[in-house]
Design an enzyme around this catalytic site. Structure first.
Site, PDB file in Angstrom:
ATOM      1  N   ASP A  68       0.818  -1.234   0.095  1.00  0.00           N
ATOM      2  CA  ASP A  68      -0.020  -0.030   0.089  1.00  0.00           C
ATOM      3  C   ASP A  68       0.701   1.216  -0.093  1.00  0.00           C
ATOM      4  O   ASP A  68       1.962   1.025   0.277  1.00  0.00           O
ATOM      5  CB  ASP A  68      -0.840   0.045   1.212  1.00  0.00           C
ATOM      6  CG  ASP A  68      -2.052   0.943   1.336  1.00  0.00           C
ATOM      7  OD1 ASP A  68      -2.523   1.536  -0.089  1.00  0.00           O
ATOM      8  OD2 ASP A  68      -2.611   0.934   2.182  1.00  0.00           O
TER       9      ASP A  68
ATOM     10  N   GLU B  42       2.527   4.832  -4.137  1.00  0.00           N
ATOM     11  CA  GLU B  42       2.568   5.875  -5.383  1.00  0.00           C
ATOM     12  C   GLU B  42       3.879   6.531  -5.733  1.00  0.00           C
ATOM     13  O   GLU B  42       4.267   6.477  -6.875  1.00  0.00           O
ATOM     14  CB  GLU B  42       1.748   6.788  -5.339  1.00  0.00           C
ATOM     15  CG  GLU B  42       0.271   6.431  -5.291  1.00  0.00           C
ATOM     16  CD  GLU B  42      -0.210   5.454  -4.160  1.00  0.00           C
ATOM     17  OE1 GLU B  42      -0.702   4.369  -4.255  1.00  0.00           O
ATOM     18  OE2 GLU B  42       0.193   5.956  -2.919  1.00  0.00           O
TER      19      GLU B  42
ATOM     20  N   ASP C 119      -8.666   3.311  -2.595  1.00  0.00           N
ATOM     21  CA  ASP C 119      -9.606   3.623  -1.271  1.00  0.00           C
ATOM     22  C   ASP C 119     -10.957   4.291  -1.800  1.00  0.00           C
ATOM     23  O   ASP C 119     -11.146   5.291  -2.180  1.00  0.00           O
ATOM     24  CB  ASP C 119      -8.997   4.777  -0.357  1.00  0.00           C
ATOM     25  CG  ASP C 119      -7.841   4.125   0.163  1.00  0.00           C
ATOM     26  OD1 ASP C 119      -7.663   3.198   0.326  1.00  0.00           O
ATOM     27  OD2 ASP C 119      -7.095   4.953   0.809  1.00  0.00           O
TER      28      ASP C 119
END
Length: 785
Positions: free
Chosen positions: A430, A433, A502
C-alpha cells in the site's frame, strides 16, 4: 499540456536501412523505426543524440530479437514514395501486416495496415504544418488524427466511462484521497467540476499508470494500439473529435504501435511485450475478509472461527496497519500479537491464509533495526544534496527504499522473506505511489540521488513489487507468490494483483468497479477487484449486498472497509442479507474451476478475466457502447445492479444465444432484454455452446479441496456449430503446473443441423498431480425449453 512554445521537428535527413528497420536524422536527433513483429513496430527518437535503451522496467523481452534473427520478414522502399498532400519523399517499412511511412520533407510518421486502413496518421496543425513531434525543455508532444465517432479504450485505472473519447487524462500515480497530493490536479477547477472532488468517479489521476490504449475506427470497428514506454508524467487528450494529443514531461518518445485490427490480438502483443500474470495460488481466488481495525490476535482467530461456524466460505484474512509496532514495517505489536506464528499456524490448519500490509515508508527511527540496516547499506532514497529523503506517512517521519537500485530491491526482498517466515501467505503493498503525506515527493531522488524523482515516480510500485516477489521466490521457490498492490505501472501484472484503492461506500463507486475493472483488464492486468462494500464511508444493507453479488463475480474478491465506520462483515446487516451474501460467495466457490481456467488463459495469452463486451464483440457497436456489464471469462455475462431500489434492468446480449443462469430461459443475442433483479440475485447469463465446469458444492475454503467429481454444465447450442471449452486442474499452490503437473480437459460441444442430440466430447491430457482425486465428470445438460 500547452505546447505553444514547443519546437516543431519538420525535416528528415540521412535515412538509412538497418537490420531492424530505418535510422534517420531529424533536427540533429536520431529517429529509429524498428520492426518488432509483423504486427508491431517501435518508433523512437533520441534525446541529445542518445537513445535510452531501457526507458522503463515495463518491457520484459528483447522486442527486436526475432527481427534480428531474420524471423520477421520486412522490406524497405528507399525513398520512392511520395506524400500525396505535400509531394515530399517517403521511406516505407513493410511487413506482412503493416506499413510504416516516414515522410522526409515534411517530417511525418504514418502507419497503415497492408489493406490500406489507417493505424496511426500524423495530423496537420491549424497552420497547415504537421504535428508529428514537438519538444521544449525535455517535454515533448505528438498528435495524430482521430475520426468523428472513433472510440478510445484502455489507459488502465481511470475513472469515467469505459470509452475514453471526449476526456483527457494525466498519467501520474497519485494517493487519491491525500489532499496535498491531489491539490495540483484540483487547482483552478470550478466547485461543481467533478474532478475538483477527490472522491468523484471522474477524478484524475488515479493510483496506477498504464500508458497503453486502443483506438477504434468508426464505422469499420477495427482497432489499433499504442504503448508509450515512458514513465514521466504524461498527458493523453481525447477531448477533440478529430485528433489525439499525447505529451510527456520528460524522457524520450518510445512508442510501440500495434496494427490490430482485433482487440484480443493487440492485447496478446502488448502482454508479449510487458509480460503476463503468473498463475495465482488458488486460495487467492477465494473470498477475502479485510478491515482496517486494531485487531488483537484472539480477535483475528475469532473472526476466522465465526466465518467457519456460519458456513460462510473464506480463504484469507487480512491485517491492516495496526498489527505493527507503531506502524514500523516488518514488525508485530507484541501486546496485540504475542504469538503471531502460533496464530498463523492455527488459522492455516483451518484453511485460512493471512496477508499483512507492508508500506514502503520506513520509520525514521534510529535504533529501529530496519531503519538502521537500510541506512548502513545505503538503500534509501536521497535528495540532490545527498540527504536521506524524509517524507511523512503513518509512522510519522519516514524514509523510502531506493527501488531503482538492485541493491535496495534485494534488501527489500530479504525483509519480506523473513517476514513471511512467521507463516504469512502473501504481502499487501500500500501507499506505494509513493505516498509521502504532507511533504511533497519531488525532492526524493533515485540511484543514490543521481536520478530525478520524475523518472521513477510512476515505476516505484512496480519496482517495489519486483523486489517483494524476488524475495518471496527465494524464500519459497516451490510456491506461487501473491502480492497485492495499490499502485503500479505497465508490467505490474508480472508481479502483483491490483485493487482499486480507497473507494467510497456509494452506488456510483459500485458502478465504477465495472468500468475500472474492465479498463484494467484490457490494459494487461487480469487480477483486479474493488473493495466490496466501499472502503470509505458507511455502507448499508442494500448497497453491501449488491456489491457482494458483483464482487463474487470479479477476479479479486475482497471485503474491505475503513476503521471507525459501520461494520461490513457478512453478518453485519442482518440474517437475510447474510444468507444472500453467502449464496453469492458460494456461487463463486462452485465456479472456481471455471474461474481458475480463465486465469490460466490469462497467464498464457494476456486475455482478461473481467472483460468488457467490446473485447469479444468489437464489431458490434451496441456491445461496444455497453460499459455497465462485463464478461467473466469467455462465457459468463454479468450485469450488476448499480442503483438503489432497482427491481429490473436492461441487459444487452451480444450475438449468439444466451441462457439466463437463474431461470434457464434462452434469449437470442444481438438485442436488449429486461432482466428482473430481485434482492436474491443479479442478472447472469451463460453463452450457448459453452461448458462451465463447477465444483459440486462450495467448500469452506479451497485449502485441501480436491473433489472426486466436477460438474460440466453444458449449455447446449441453439444453432449448428462447434464449441470448445477448456478446464485446467493442478495443485493450485506450487509452480509444478508450469512443468506439466496439470490436467487439461477439452470439452467439445457439437450441434449438427437436424441432429436430435448435441454431441459432447471430453478429452483429458497431462501428467496429473499428486493431490488429484477426481475420478469422473457429471455432465449437466441445459437445453432450450
Amino acid at each position: 499540456m500547452q505546447t505553444d512554445h514547443f519546437v516543431r521537428f519538420e525535416s528528415v535527413t540521412d535515412v538509412e536501412r538497418t537490420d531492424t528497420g530505418l535510422l534517420a536524422r531529424v533536427h540533429g536527433e536520431r529517429l529509429r523505426i524498428d520492426v518488432c513483429r509483423a504486427d508491431v513496430v517501435r518508433v523512437q527518437l533520441s534525446r541529445g543524440g542518445v537513445f535510452d535503451e531501457q526507458p522503463t522496467f515495463a518491457v520484459c523481452v528483447d522486442p527486436l530479437q526475432a527481427t534480428r534473427a531474420g524471423d520477421v520478414p520486412f522490406r524497405v522502399d528507399t525513398g520512392t514514395g511520395t506524400d500525396s498532400k505535400t509531394g515530399g519523399r517517403q521511406w516505407r517499412v513493410v511487413t506482412d501486416e503493416l506499413e510504416v511511412r516516414l515522410g522526409v520533407a515534411p517530417f511525418r510518421v504514418d502507419v497503415l495496415r497492408t489493406d490500406g486502413s489507417v493505424v496511426l496518421q500524423s495530423v496537420l496543425g491549424d497552420d497547415g504544418r504537421y504535428e508529428t513531434y514537438r519538444t521544449l525543455n525535455d517535454s515533448w508532444s505528438t498528435r495524430r488524427s482521430r475520426g468523428r465517432g472513433d472510440g478510445v479504450f484502455g489507459l488502465g485505472e481511470k475513472g469515467g466511462a469505459f470509452d475514453r473519447a471526449g476526456s483527457d487524462f494525466t498519467m501520474w500515480n497519485t494517493d487519491v484521497l491525500n489532499g496535498p497530493a491531489t491539490e495540483q490536479f484540483r487547482a483552478g477547477l470550478a466547485a461543481d467540476d467533478p474532478r475538483a472532488d477527490m472522491t468523484s468517479t471522474e477524478f484524475d489521476p488515479y493510483y496506477v499508470t498504464i500508458p497503453f490504449f486502443y483506438h477504434q475506427s468508426n464505422p469499420s470497428g477495427a482497432m489499433s494500439g499504442s504503448f508509450v514506454d515512458n514513465c514521466h508524467r504524461g498527458h493523453y487528450d481525447f477531448s477533440r473529435s478529430d485528433e489525439i494529443r499525447i505529451g510527456f514531461e520528460g524522457g524520450q518518445w518510445t512508442e510501440y504501435v500495434f496494427a490490430g485490427p482485433d482487440m484480443p490480438g493487440i492485447l496478446e502483443a502488448y502482454t508479449w511485450l510487458t509480460g503476463r500474470a503468473g498463475l495465482p495460488p488458488l486460495w487467492a481466488l477465494g473470498y477475502h475478509q479485510c478491515r482496517w481495525h486494531a485487531y488483537t490476535q484472539d480477535e483475528v482467530e475469532q473472526l476466522g472461527a465465526r466465518h467457519r461456524e456460519a458456513g460462510f466460505p473464506v480463504d484469507a484474512l487480512w491485517l491492516d496497519i495496526d498489527y505493527m509496532d507503531g506502524y514500523r514495517v516488518f514488525t508485530w505489536d507484541e501486546q496485540r500479537f504475542p504469538d503471531p506464528a502460533g496464530m498463523l499456524e492455527r488459522l492455516d490448519a483451518q484453511g485460512l491464509k493471512v496477508i499483512s500490509i507492508v508500506d514502503p515508508g520506513v520509520k525514521h527511527d534510529p535504533g529501529y533495526a530496519v531503519y538502521d540496516d537500510g541506512l548502513e547499506r545505503d538503500v534509501f532514497c536521497r535528495t540532490e544534496g545527498g540527504d536521506v529523503y524524509i517524507g511523512q506517512v503513518w509512522p510519522g517521519d519516514t524514509v523510502f527504499p531506493d527501488f531503482a537500485t538492485a541493491e535496495a530491491r534485494s534488501w527489500w526482498g530479504e525483509l519480506n522473506a523473513r517476514h513471511v517466515e512467521s507463516g504469512l501467505a502473501g504481502i499487501w503493498n500500500d501507499m506505494n505511489e509513493p505516498a509521502t503525506g504532507v511533504i511533497p515527493p519531488e525532492r526524493m531522488r533515485f540511484d543514490h540521488g543521481r536520478v530525478s524523482h520524475e523518472r521513477f515516480h510512476n515505476q516505484y510500485a512496480l519496482l517495489m513489487a519486483m523486489g517483494t516477489v524476488e524475495g518471496l521466490q527465494a524464500a519459497r521457490p516451490d510456491l506461487r507468490t501473491f502480492v497485492l498492490s495499490r499502485s503500479g505501472f505497465a508490467g505490474i501484472q508480472r508481479y502483483a494483483a491490483n485493487w482499486m484503492g480507497d473507494n467510497q461506500a456509494r452506488w456510483d463507486h459500485l458502478a465504477l468497479a465495472v468500468t475500472m475493472g474492465s479498463g484494467l483488464g484490457v490494459s494487461g492486468q487480469p487480477f483486479v477487484g474493488a473493495d466490496i462494500g466501499g472502503f470509505q464511508g458507511d455502507s448499508n444493507a442494500e448497497l453491501f449486498l449488491r456489491w457482494m453479488q458483483l464482487g463474487a463475480l470479479t477476479p479479486f474478491c475482497r471485503n474491505h472497509s475503513e476503521t471507525d465506520k459501520v461494520e461490513q462483515y457478512a453478518w453485519a446487516f442482518g440474517t437475510r442479507v447474510f444468507d444472500l451474501a453467502r449464496e453469492a460467495v458460494q456461487l463463486r466457490y462452485r465456479l472456481m474451476p471455471y474461474l481458475y481456467s480463465a486465469f490460466v488463459r490469462a497467464s498464457e495469452t494476456g486475455e482478461p478475466v473481467q472483460r468488457p463486451l467490446a473485447f469479444d464483440h468489437q464489431y458490434d457497436p451496441a456491445a461496444v457502447a455497453v460499459d455497465d456489464q462485463f464478461l467473466l471469462g469467455r462465457d459468463l455475462l454479468v450485469a450488476p445492479v448499480t442503483r438503489p431500489g432497482e427491481t429490473a434492468r436492461q441487459v444487452y446480449l451480444p450475438e449468439g444465444h444466451w441462457y439466463d443462469w437463474h431461470t434457464g430461459e434462452v434469449h437470442e443475442g444481438g438485442r436488449y432484454v429486461i432482466a428482473p433483479t430481485p434482492m436474491e440475485r443479479i442478472p447472469l447469463f451463460a453463452r450457448a455452446g459453452a461448458v462451465v465446469p463447477m465444483w459440486p458444492t462450495a467448500p469452506a475454503s479451497t485449502a485441501g479441496y480436491h473433489p472426486e467429481t466436477i460438474e460440466l454444465h453444458v449449455f447446449e447450442p441453439v444453432v449448428p456449430g462447434r464449441h470448445e471449452s477448456v478446464l485446467v486442474e493442478d495443485d493450485g499452490l506450487t509452480v509444478a503446473s508450469a512443468t506439466g503437473a496439470r490436467l487439461t480437459t477439452t470439452v467439445t460441444v457439437t450441434c449438427v443441423d437436424g441432429a436430435a442430440e448435441v454431441g459432447v466430447d471430453v478429452v483429458t491430457t497431462g501428467d496429473g498431480y499428486a493431490e488429484h482425486r477426481r475420478h469422473g465428470f457429471d455432465v449437466v445438460r441445459h437445453r432450450p425449453a
